[in-house]
Design a protein around this motif. Structure first.
Motif, PDB file in Angstrom:
ATOM      1  N   UNK A 153       0.818  -1.211   0.000  1.00 24.50           N
ATOM      2  CA  UNK A 153       0.000   0.000   0.000  1.00 24.50           C
ATOM      3  C   UNK A 153       0.849   1.258   0.000  1.00 24.50           C
ATOM      4  N   UNK A 154       1.962   1.235   0.746  1.00 28.07           N
ATOM      5  CA  UNK A 154       2.824   2.422   0.810  1.00 28.07           C
ATOM      6  C   UNK A 154       3.452   2.726  -0.550  1.00 28.07           C
ATOM      7  N   UNK A 155       3.858   1.681  -1.284  1.00 34.74           N
ATOM      8  CA  UNK A 155       4.447   1.910  -2.602  1.00 34.74           C
ATOM      9  C   UNK A 155       3.415   2.481  -3.577  1.00 34.74           C
ATOM     10  N   UNK A 156       2.195   1.980  -3.488  1.00 40.06           N
ATOM     11  CA  UNK A 156       1.131   2.467  -4.371  1.00 40.06           C
ATOM     12  C   UNK A 156       0.821   3.934  -4.069  1.00 40.06           C
ATOM     13  N   UNK A 157       0.744   4.293  -2.812  1.00 40.13           N
ATOM     14  CA  UNK A 157       0.492   5.688  -2.439  1.00 40.13           C
ATOM     15  C   UNK A 157       1.641   6.587  -2.890  1.00 40.13           C
ATOM     16  N   UNK A 158       2.868   6.098  -2.782  1.00 34.86           N
ATOM     17  CA  UNK A 158       4.028   6.875  -3.226  1.00 34.86           C
ATOM     18  C   UNK A 158       3.978   7.101  -4.731  1.00 34.86           C
ATOM     19  N   UNK A 159       3.629   6.079  -5.491  1.00 37.52           N
ATOM     20  CA  UNK A 159       3.520   6.226  -6.947  1.00 37.52           C
ATOM     21  C   UNK A 159       2.416   7.214  -7.334  1.00 37.52           C
ATOM     22  N   UNK A 160       1.309   7.171  -6.627  1.00 36.98           N
ATOM     23  CA  UNK A 160       0.212   8.109  -6.907  1.00 36.98           C
ATOM     24  C   UNK A 160       0.647   9.542  -6.614  1.00 36.98           C
ATOM     25  N   UNK A 161       1.333   9.757  -5.498  1.00 44.15           N
ATOM     26  CA  UNK A 161       1.803  11.100  -5.143  1.00 44.15           C
ATOM     27  C   UNK A 161       2.826  11.591  -6.167  1.00 44.15           C
ATOM     28  N   UNK A 162       3.725  10.723  -6.594  1.00 45.50           N
ATOM     29  CA  UNK A 162       4.716  11.106  -7.607  1.00 45.50           C
ATOM     30  C   UNK A 162       4.022  11.477  -8.913  1.00 45.50           C
ATOM     31  N   UNK A 163       3.001  10.724  -9.297  1.00 42.72           N
ATOM     32  CA  UNK A 163       2.263  11.032 -10.526  1.00 42.72           C
ATOM     33  C   UNK A 163       1.548  12.380 -10.420  1.00 42.72           C
ATOM     34  N   UNK A 164       0.940  12.663  -9.288  1.00 41.19           N
ATOM     35  CA  UNK A 164       0.239  13.938  -9.094  1.00 41.19           C
ATOM     36  C   UNK A 164       1.221  15.108  -9.141  1.00 41.19           C
ATOM     37  N   UNK A 165       2.366  14.951  -8.490  1.00 43.19           N
ATOM     38  CA  UNK A 165       3.376  16.009  -8.487  1.00 43.19           C
ATOM     39  C   UNK A 165       3.933  16.215  -9.895  1.00 43.19           C
TER      40      UNK A 165
END
Length: 58
Positions: free
Chosen positions: A3-15
Protein backbone atom coordinates in the motif's frame (compact mmCIF):
# COMPACT_ATOMS: atom_id res chain seq x y z
CA UNK A 1 3.37 -4.13 -4.23
CA UNK A 2 2.33 -2.81 -0.87
CA UNK A 3 0.00 0.00 0.00
CA UNK A 4 2.82 2.42 0.81
CA UNK A 5 4.45 1.91 -2.60
CA UNK A 6 1.13 2.47 -4.37
CA UNK A 7 0.49 5.69 -2.44
CA UNK A 8 4.03 6.87 -3.23
CA UNK A 9 3.52 6.23 -6.95
CA UNK A 10 0.21 8.11 -6.91
CA UNK A 11 1.80 11.10 -5.14
CA UNK A 12 4.72 11.11 -7.61
CA UNK A 13 2.26 11.03 -10.53
CA UNK A 14 0.24 13.94 -9.09
CA UNK A 15 3.38 16.01 -8.49
CA UNK A 16 4.66 15.25 -12.00
CA UNK A 17 1.38 16.35 -13.60
CA UNK A 18 1.38 19.54 -11.52
CA UNK A 19 4.98 20.32 -12.53
CA UNK A 20 4.16 19.74 -16.19
CA UNK A 21 1.16 22.06 -15.93
CA UNK A 22 3.12 24.84 -14.25
CA UNK A 23 6.04 24.42 -16.63
CA UNK A 24 3.78 24.59 -19.68
CA UNK A 25 2.09 27.74 -18.39
CA UNK A 26 5.45 29.37 -17.66
CA UNK A 27 6.82 28.41 -21.10
CA UNK A 28 3.81 29.85 -22.94
CA UNK A 29 4.00 33.05 -20.88
CA UNK A 30 7.72 33.62 -21.35
CA UNK A 31 8.21 32.71 -25.01
CA UNK A 32 7.58 35.38 -27.64
CA UNK A 33 4.43 35.20 -29.67
CA UNK A 34 4.90 33.95 -33.23
CA UNK A 35 2.11 35.92 -34.83
CA UNK A 36 1.87 39.22 -32.99
CA UNK A 37 0.11 40.96 -35.86
CA UNK A 38 -2.88 43.20 -35.70
CA UNK A 39 -6.41 42.11 -35.05
CA UNK A 40 -8.95 41.85 -37.81
CA UNK A 41 -10.56 45.20 -36.98
CA UNK A 42 -7.53 47.39 -36.23
CA UNK A 43 -7.70 49.37 -39.47
CA UNK A 44 -4.35 48.35 -40.93
CA UNK A 45 -5.31 45.30 -43.00
CA UNK A 46 -6.66 44.93 -46.52
CA UNK A 47 -10.19 45.74 -45.33
CA UNK A 48 -8.99 49.21 -44.28
CA UNK A 49 -7.85 50.07 -47.79
CA UNK A 50 -11.24 49.11 -49.21
CA UNK A 51 -13.15 51.39 -46.83
CA UNK A 52 -10.83 54.41 -46.81
CA UNK A 53 -13.01 56.46 -49.11
CA UNK A 54 -16.29 55.17 -47.73
CA UNK A 55 -17.80 57.97 -45.64
CA UNK A 56 -20.43 55.62 -44.16
CA UNK A 57 -17.76 53.66 -42.28
CA UNK A 58 -16.65 56.64 -40.16
Amino acid sequence: MGLMEMQTLIVIAIVAVALLFVGRRAWSTLRPKRDAGCGHDCGCGPAASRTEGDWSKT
